[in-house]
Design a protein around this motif. Sequence first.
Motif, PDB file in Angstrom:
ATOM      1  N   HIS A  70       0.775  -1.390  -0.059  1.00 36.34           N
ATOM      2  CA  HIS A  70       0.049  -0.122   0.033  1.00 36.34           C
ATOM      3  C   HIS A  70       0.902   1.321   0.042  1.00 36.34           C
ATOM      4  CE1 HIS A  70      -3.413  -2.413   0.636  1.00 36.34           C
ATOM      5  NE2 HIS A  70      -2.907  -2.984   1.638  1.00 36.34           N
ATOM      6  N   PRO A  71       1.597   1.325  -1.118  1.00 30.08           N
ATOM      7  CA  PRO A  71       2.545   2.686  -1.110  1.00 30.08           C
ATOM      8  C   PRO A  71       1.517   3.989  -1.183  1.00 30.08           C
ATOM      9  CG  PRO A  71       2.351   1.523  -3.197  1.00 30.08           C
ATOM     10  CD  PRO A  71       1.718   0.622  -2.267  1.00 30.08           C
ATOM     11  N   GLU A  72       0.287   3.882  -1.481  1.00 31.46           N
ATOM     12  CA  GLU A  72      -0.432   5.224  -1.676  1.00 31.46           C
ATOM     13  C   GLU A  72      -0.812   5.679  -0.340  1.00 31.46           C
ATOM     14  OE1 GLU A  72      -3.202   1.850  -1.049  1.00 31.46           O
ATOM     15  OE2 GLU A  72      -1.504   2.030  -2.237  1.00 31.46           O
ATOM     16  N   GLN A  88      18.695   3.208   6.771  1.00 27.13           N
ATOM     17  CA  GLN A  88      18.022   4.734   6.225  1.00 27.13           C
ATOM     18  C   GLN A  88      16.769   4.608   7.092  1.00 27.13           C
ATOM     19  OE1 GLN A  88      16.349   2.822   2.376  1.00 27.13           O
ATOM     20  NE2 GLN A  88      16.947   4.768   2.236  1.00 27.13           N
ATOM     21  N   PRO A  89      16.139   5.543   7.527  1.00 24.04           N
ATOM     22  CA  PRO A  89      15.019   5.805   8.301  1.00 24.04           C
ATOM     23  C   PRO A  89      13.809   5.231   7.394  1.00 24.04           C
ATOM     24  CG  PRO A  89      16.097   7.883   8.396  1.00 24.04           C
ATOM     25  CD  PRO A  89      16.699   7.005   7.467  1.00 24.04           C
ATOM     26  N   PRO A  90      12.684   4.820   8.125  1.00 25.32           N
ATOM     27  CA  PRO A  90      11.532   4.168   7.430  1.00 25.32           C
ATOM     28  C   PRO A  90      10.989   5.304   6.342  1.00 25.32           C
ATOM     29  CG  PRO A  90      11.599   3.819   9.803  1.00 25.32           C
ATOM     30  CD  PRO A  90      12.642   4.591   9.750  1.00 25.32           C
ATOM     31  N   MET A  91      10.853   6.479   6.721  1.00 28.46           N
ATOM     32  CA  MET A  91      10.287   7.529   5.838  1.00 28.46           C
ATOM     33  C   MET A  91      10.983   7.510   4.444  1.00 28.46           C
ATOM     34  SD  MET A  91       7.135   8.096   6.783  1.00 28.46           S
ATOM     35  CE  MET A  91       7.213   6.307   7.213  1.00 28.46           C
ATOM     36  N   ARG A  92      12.513   7.515   4.631  1.00 25.44           N
ATOM     37  CA  ARG A  92      13.357   7.535   3.467  1.00 25.44           C
ATOM     38  C   ARG A  92      13.216   6.128   2.758  1.00 25.44           C
ATOM     39  NH1 ARG A  92      17.435  10.259   1.004  1.00 25.44           N
ATOM     40  NH2 ARG A  92      17.653   9.245  -1.044  1.00 25.44           N
ATOM     41  N   TYR A  93      12.936   5.031   3.368  1.00 26.04           N
ATOM     42  CA  TYR A  93      12.894   3.985   2.417  1.00 26.04           C
ATOM     43  C   TYR A  93      11.478   4.000   1.625  1.00 26.04           C
ATOM     44  CZ  TYR A  93      12.106  -0.811   1.247  1.00 26.04           C
ATOM     45  OH  TYR A  93      11.977  -2.131   0.507  1.00 26.04           O
ATOM     46  N   LEU A  94      10.438   4.558   2.525  1.00 26.06           N
ATOM     47  CA  LEU A  94       9.214   4.418   1.674  1.00 26.06           C
ATOM     48  C   LEU A  94       9.153   5.378   0.424  1.00 26.06           C
ATOM     49  CD1 LEU A  94       6.096   4.018   1.560  1.00 26.06           C
ATOM     50  CD2 LEU A  94       5.800   5.778   3.158  1.00 26.06           C
ATOM     51  N   ASP A 129      11.899   6.381  -1.316  1.00 30.00           N
ATOM     52  CA  ASP A 129      12.559   5.521  -2.371  1.00 30.00           C
ATOM     53  C   ASP A 129      11.808   4.570  -3.058  1.00 30.00           C
ATOM     54  OD1 ASP A 129      14.899   6.875  -1.717  1.00 30.00           O
ATOM     55  OD2 ASP A 129      15.897   5.466  -0.600  1.00 30.00           O
ATOM     56  N   TRP A 130      10.994   3.898  -2.344  1.00 31.23           N
ATOM     57  CA  TRP A 130      10.043   2.755  -3.187  1.00 31.23           C
ATOM     58  C   TRP A 130       9.107   3.474  -3.768  1.00 31.23           C
ATOM     59  CZ3 TRP A 130      10.116  -1.489  -5.086  1.00 31.23           C
ATOM     60  CH2 TRP A 130       8.899  -2.166  -5.327  1.00 31.23           C
ATOM     61  N   ARG A 131       8.526   4.407  -3.454  1.00 30.20           N
ATOM     62  CA  ARG A 131       7.477   5.278  -4.065  1.00 30.20           C
ATOM     63  C   ARG A 131       8.077   5.880  -5.348  1.00 30.20           C
ATOM     64  NH1 ARG A 131       4.639   8.559   0.938  1.00 30.20           N
ATOM     65  NH2 ARG A 131       3.078   6.938   1.265  1.00 30.20           N
ATOM     66  N   ARG A 174      -1.159   6.852  -6.972  1.00 30.19           N
ATOM     67  CA  ARG A 174      -0.688   5.435  -6.648  1.00 30.19           C
ATOM     68  C   ARG A 174       0.572   5.236  -5.902  1.00 30.19           C
ATOM     69  NH1 ARG A 174      -1.779   1.221 -11.647  1.00 30.19           N
ATOM     70  NH2 ARG A 174      -3.704   1.772 -12.178  1.00 30.19           N
ATOM     71  N   THR A 175       1.093   6.476  -5.704  1.00 32.98           N
ATOM     72  CA  THR A 175       2.470   6.571  -4.995  1.00 32.98           C
ATOM     73  C   THR A 175       2.345   7.258  -3.583  1.00 32.98           C
ATOM     74  OG1 THR A 175       3.383   8.383  -6.355  1.00 32.98           O
ATOM     75  CG2 THR A 175       3.966   6.042  -6.775  1.00 32.98           C
ATOM     76  N   GLY A 176       1.254   7.837  -3.209  1.00 30.18           N
ATOM     77  CA  GLY A 176       0.847   8.234  -1.951  1.00 30.18           C
ATOM     78  C   GLY A 176       0.984   9.819  -1.869  1.00 30.18           C
TER      79      GLY A 176
END
Length: 299
Positions: A207-209, A238-244, A246-248, A269-271
């Motif tokens: 659920h990247p959105e 890396q912190p969780p928000m940075r990983y998120l 990058d994935w988005r 779709r990418t939040g």
Amino acid sequence: MDVLHDYLVRARASGAVFARSVARPPWGLTLPGSIQLSLHTVLRGHAWVWLDDPARAERLLPGDLAIIVGGQDHHIADEPDPGRCLTHEEFWTAGTGGDADDPQAAVFLCGAYRLAGDVGRSLIQALPPMLVIRPAAHDQVHDVVALISRELTHQAPGGQTVLDRLLDVLLVLVLRSSYQTSPTAPRWYHAAEDPRLNRALQAMHQHPEHAWTVPQLAQVSAMSRPAFARTFERALGQPPMRYLTDWRLTLAREYLLAGDLTIEQIAHRTGYSSPNAFAATFRRHIGLPPGRWRQQTTP
């Protein structure tokens, strides 16, 4: 769903090109570094495979599998001698002087295939330049290679589709084997072995959105916020928000290259709350606006 599955779904192998060769010594060929990913396996006899230094060549026996990541030329021959290596065009045009019934001849497979987009490239880049796998007689890798060989020997309608799907299976097995021991394995692969972090990674991937926050991800992981943030950063660097983020942005690049969605749809779709918010983040991290990046990247 697991994280490796998500990467593989988005990086499906396609356009498999295989050649089954019979070669009587002396023989050898050089394959170009422009091939994104190469596969070599011996069905009978032996072969040597190496990159730039024949002194570091690896000997392949029946059932062994060599995976070569693109970037530099590599060589395969009956002896680790560059002098006997032809270009792959010369090798298959000239013929190799052997037949399948010749006991002195080696029988081997050479394959080349590609993976799609940034996700595929990231998986390949995590592999060493050359990986040799020596499976046991009834190992899964051995069985898949045998299926590929039979498909090439007894061609039938739908053969290319069968080869592509067998490559999918083979790629999963190769990545598992490499990532378990390689120091270059993606950090998310080993982080996902922790059930707590795996739940957070799956949530972000599925659920990247969603407007994830660190407290929400900590709750998904059944950890306190400080413990989750600390454990995540230690495992993934890396912190969780940075990983998120990058994935988005990885997903965004895949959508942009596919060309099926508008910028507004990709943002949703990418939040991101709006196309402007998405474009600003994309430009800050990638260096170009989404539209211009797509123009410069699409062939």
